[in-house]
Scaffold this motif. Structure first.
Motif, mmCIF file in Angstrom:
data_model
loop_
_atom_site.group_PDB
_atom_site.id
_atom_site.type_symbol
_atom_site.label_atom_id
_atom_site.label_comp_id
_atom_site.label_asym_id
_atom_site.label_seq_id
_atom_site.Cartn_x
_atom_site.Cartn_y
_atom_site.Cartn_z
ATOM 1 N N LEU A 160 4.085 28.845 41.411
ATOM 2 C CA LEU A 160 3.345 27.584 41.531
ATOM 3 C C LEU A 160 4.236 26.474 42.067
ATOM 4 N N PHE A 161 5.481 26.444 41.620
ATOM 5 C CA PHE A 161 6.412 25.436 42.130
ATOM 6 C C PHE A 161 6.617 25.627 43.634
ATOM 7 N N ALA A 162 6.807 26.870 44.068
ATOM 8 C CA ALA A 162 6.991 27.143 45.499
ATOM 9 C C ALA A 162 5.750 26.738 46.290
ATOM 10 N N LEU A 163 4.571 27.043 45.772
ATOM 11 C CA LEU A 163 3.334 26.659 46.458
ATOM 12 C C LEU A 163 3.156 25.146 46.481
ATOM 13 N N SER A 164 3.633 24.468 45.436
ATOM 14 C CA SER A 164 3.524 23.008 45.411
ATOM 15 C C SER A 164 4.422 22.366 46.462
ATOM 16 N N ARG A 165 5.516 23.011 46.797
ATOM 17 C CA ARG A 165 6.419 22.490 47.834
ATOM 18 C C ARG A 165 5.742 22.494 49.198
ATOM 19 N N HIS A 166 4.709 23.337 49.351
ATOM 20 C CA HIS A 166 3.934 23.386 50.594
ATOM 21 C C HIS A 166 2.594 22.673 50.442
ATOM 22 N N GLU A 167 2.460 21.931 49.332
ATOM 23 C CA GLU A 167 1.272 21.134 49.011
ATOM 24 C C GLU A 167 0.005 21.977 48.944
ATOM 25 N N ILE A 168 0.140 23.210 48.455
ATOM 26 C CA ILE A 168 -1.011 24.096 48.292
ATOM 27 C C ILE A 168 -1.589 23.940 46.893
ATOM 28 N N VAL A 169 -0.741 23.725 45.901
ATOM 29 C CA VAL A 169 -1.183 23.439 44.525
ATOM 30 C C VAL A 169 -0.465 22.178 44.060
ATOM 31 N N PRO A 170 -1.018 21.477 43.070
ATOM 32 C CA PRO A 170 -0.345 20.281 42.563
ATOM 33 C C PRO A 170 0.961 20.637 41.852
ATOM 34 N N LEU A 171 1.972 19.832 42.056
ATOM 35 C CA LEU A 171 3.262 20.034 41.390
ATOM 36 C C LEU A 171 3.090 20.019 39.872
ATOM 37 N N ALA A 172 2.179 19.187 39.390
ATOM 38 C CA ALA A 172 1.960 19.070 37.946
ATOM 39 C C ALA A 172 1.585 20.406 37.310
ATOM 40 N N SER B 4 -5.429 32.228 22.664
ATOM 41 C CA SER B 4 -6.726 31.563 22.584
ATOM 42 C C SER B 4 -7.557 32.041 23.772
ATOM 43 N N LYS B 5 -8.873 31.953 23.635
ATOM 44 C CA LYS B 5 -9.742 32.400 24.735
ATOM 45 C C LYS B 5 -9.514 31.578 25.995
ATOM 46 N N LEU B 6 -9.473 30.250 25.843
ATOM 47 C CA LEU B 6 -9.260 29.397 27.008
ATOM 48 C C LEU B 6 -7.880 29.652 27.616
ATOM 49 N N GLY B 7 -6.879 29.818 26.765
ATOM 50 C CA GLY B 7 -5.538 30.109 27.260
ATOM 51 C C GLY B 7 -5.483 31.417 28.032
ATOM 52 N N ARG B 8 -6.217 32.415 27.542
ATOM 53 C CA ARG B 8 -6.258 33.712 28.231
ATOM 54 C C ARG B 8 -6.893 33.574 29.626
ATOM 55 N N TRP B 9 -8.028 32.855 29.691
ATOM 56 C CA TRP B 9 -8.684 32.653 30.991
ATOM 57 C C TRP B 9 -7.801 31.828 31.930
ATOM 58 N N ASN B 10 -7.115 30.822 31.386
ATOM 59 C CA ASN B 10 -6.182 30.046 32.210
ATOM 60 C C ASN B 10 -5.080 30.945 32.752
ATOM 61 N N GLY B 11 -4.550 31.820 31.907
ATOM 62 C CA GLY B 11 -3.492 32.729 32.331
ATOM 63 C C GLY B 11 -3.926 33.606 33.497
ATOM 64 N N ILE B 12 -5.150 34.102 33.432
ATOM 65 C CA ILE B 12 -5.686 34.903 34.544
ATOM 66 C C ILE B 12 -5.819 34.041 35.788
ATOM 67 N N ALA B 13 -6.340 32.828 35.609
ATOM 68 C CA ALA B 13 -6.546 31.927 36.749
ATOM 69 C C ALA B 13 -5.221 31.534 37.415
ATOM 70 N N TYR B 14 -4.139 31.434 36.639
ATOM 71 C CA TYR B 14 -2.839 31.116 37.239
ATOM 72 C C TYR B 14 -2.427 32.207 38.234
ATOM 73 N N PHE B 15 -2.626 33.449 37.837
ATOM 74 C CA PHE B 15 -2.279 34.554 38.742
ATOM 75 C C PHE B 15 -3.186 34.563 39.965
ATOM 76 N N VAL B 16 -4.460 34.254 39.779
ATOM 77 C CA VAL B 16 -5.402 34.235 40.898
ATOM 78 C C VAL B 16 -5.019 33.151 41.895
ATOM 79 N N ILE B 17 -4.704 31.952 41.399
ATOM 80 C CA ILE B 17 -4.389 30.849 42.316
ATOM 81 C C ILE B 17 -3.074 31.095 43.057
ATOM 82 N N VAL B 18 -2.183 31.864 42.455
ATOM 83 C CA VAL B 18 -0.946 32.257 43.141
ATOM 84 C C VAL B 18 -1.241 33.362 44.153
ATOM 85 N N ALA B 19 -2.104 34.292 43.780
ATOM 86 C CA ALA B 19 -2.375 35.456 44.634
ATOM 87 C C ALA B 19 -3.134 35.105 45.904
ATOM 88 N N ILE B 20 -4.064 34.161 45.821
ATOM 89 C CA ILE B 20 -4.904 33.860 46.994
ATOM 90 C C ILE B 20 -4.076 33.520 48.224
#
Length: 117
Positions: free
Chosen positions: A14-26, A53-69
């Protein structure tokens, strides 16, 4: 160890993608903070095991998806999601990560109050 490795990979990607302004640095900072909260709140340092937590689990999956795309799109030179859409998704994940952290914190404080009373 598996969770820590996943976190390190996602935060670095995510940090690497943020350097290319693809995802927010935050987002990379929020993911790291959420993981630290997850470990501390679960009592993993006291060998209690992690409590997901359920929300944490879904967020964890979404982190990988947003990196993978963007990685998959660049690998196949085929763009089905544009950078702006990924950025908007990244901001949505920032909001969802904050919501997950507040949810975990409120549960922690409710449990600690019930043990005191």
């Amino acid at each position: 160890m598996d969770h820590a490795t996943d976190c390190i990979f996602v935060v670095c990607a995510l940090f690497a993608l943020s350097r290319h302004e693809i995802v927010p640095l935050a987002l990379s900072g929020l993911v790291a903070a959420a993981f630290i909260q997850y470990v501390l709140d679960s009592g993993a340092l006291k060998k209690k095991g992690l409590r997901p937590s359920k929300l944490g689990r879904w967020n964890g999956i979404a982190y990988f998806v947003i990196v993978a795309i963007p990685l998959v799109q660049n690998s196949f030179d085929f763009q089905w999601v544009n950078d702006h859409q990924i950025l908007v998704g990244g901001w949505a994940l920032c909001v969802m990560t904050i919501a997950s952290m507040f949810d975990r914190a409120s549960l922690f404080f409710r449990k600690s109050r019930s043990h005191q009373g």
